[in-house]
Design an enzyme around this catalytic site. Sequence first.
Site, PDB file in Angstrom:
ATOM      1  N   LYS A 113       0.826  -1.208   0.000  1.00 54.58           N
ATOM      2  CA  LYS A 113       0.000   0.000   0.000  1.00 54.58           C
ATOM      3  C   LYS A 113       0.864   1.263   0.000  1.00 54.58           C
ATOM      4  CE  LYS A 113      -4.286  -1.382  -0.194  1.00 54.58           C
ATOM      5  NZ  LYS A 113      -4.232  -2.792  -0.209  1.00 54.58           N
ATOM      6  N   LYS A 195      -2.352 -11.522  -8.416  1.00 58.32           N
ATOM      7  CA  LYS A 195      -3.679 -12.095  -8.179  1.00 58.32           C
ATOM      8  C   LYS A 195      -4.772 -11.175  -8.716  1.00 58.32           C
ATOM      9  CE  LYS A 195      -4.104  -9.822  -3.734  1.00 58.32           C
ATOM     10  NZ  LYS A 195      -4.690  -9.764  -2.413  1.00 58.32           N
ATOM     11  N   LYS A 198      -9.501  -6.106  -6.515  1.00 62.62           N
ATOM     12  CA  LYS A 198     -10.607  -5.176  -6.730  1.00 62.62           C
ATOM     13  C   LYS A 198     -10.179  -3.959  -7.536  1.00 62.62           C
ATOM     14  CE  LYS A 198     -13.486  -6.232  -2.795  1.00 62.62           C
ATOM     15  NZ  LYS A 198     -12.928  -6.122  -1.451  1.00 62.62           N
TER      16      LYS A 198
END
Length: 332
Positions: A113, A195, A198
Amino acid sequence: MSKEIVVSGIRSTGFLHLGNYFGAMKNYVQMQDEYNCYFFVADYHALTTHPDPKELKGNVYRVVAENLACGLDPEKVALYAQSDLPEIPELYLMLNMMAYKGELEKVPTFKDKVRQQPENVNAGLLTYPVLMSADIIIHKAVKVPVGKDQEQHIEMARNFVNRFNNRYGELFPEPYAFNFSNELVKVPSLDGNGKMSKSENVNATLYLADEDDVIRKKIKKAKTDSGPTEPNSEMPEYIKNIFLLMKLVSPQEVYDTYTNAYNDCTIRYGDMKKQLAEDMVNFIAPIREKAKDLQNNEDQLKKIMKEGAEKARASASKTIAEARKLMGINYY
Ligand code: AMP
């Protein structure tokens, strides 16, 4: 015998995808009969990356609708919004006194992040695993159906549990990540990089809200090559990924046929992707349509969330009263 307690959450940060389905929701549905289940929309967690008030409510309703469309039964489970339980931030605050800056800074998802949003490295991001631990242990859960990406967070939750129990007395059981298959699932993205997610790799992620032609287009573009030249050769990662997706949604005999074709070098990836696309459409379309219907019925969603919050608060308020007592925060 009383049922084992299960907790899991999904952030309301965007459209749910195949990774959420196989890492989380499929397990939720399988667990709802046998376990005492608490499933929530992690709206506070969403604020660490998506603070826009205009989007929050719609996202929360959609996540609830998509969970119901996947087969969750609100009569059997408590389905609620994280922010409807004030006991969670209270426990989070208590656990923050037992969480150390050094260990939080080392968490790979935190580092990711920091890389993704260097302009907004807020304390909520750093303490994400602490809030997640509070979400889980507020109901004294022992099983947490999550994908492989969450394994380390659950390990941290066990550390916090042990620190609390050692310092104040036995209260929380240790939670463990859980998946019905033997291994935790990681659903790969279609471009061979990482992966499904969202917000990243949007064109390489299959969303439960994708229309049929979008699904077909995305799968058609998935990375392949000209095929194996040696029998029984090792698959490159991006080809493995396509087989993995096929294993998830296609009939076993279809999967076996293509595996054999790979091994004897007769495989045609164009055909394989066409087959996968049709099986994927058959898998996603019913979920998408049901979720759409539910989203058009906001009153029903609100009722389900309110009832879920009531059930969840009954359990959370008991735990927080016990925690306060053990900590000496019981003056009256
Ligand atoms: P999130 O989308 O980060 O809120 O995650 C919600 C749930 O979906 C968690 O249990 C994750 O472990 C799971 N999940 C998210 N992405 C994947 C993926 N690509 N493969 C498997 N599980 C996933």
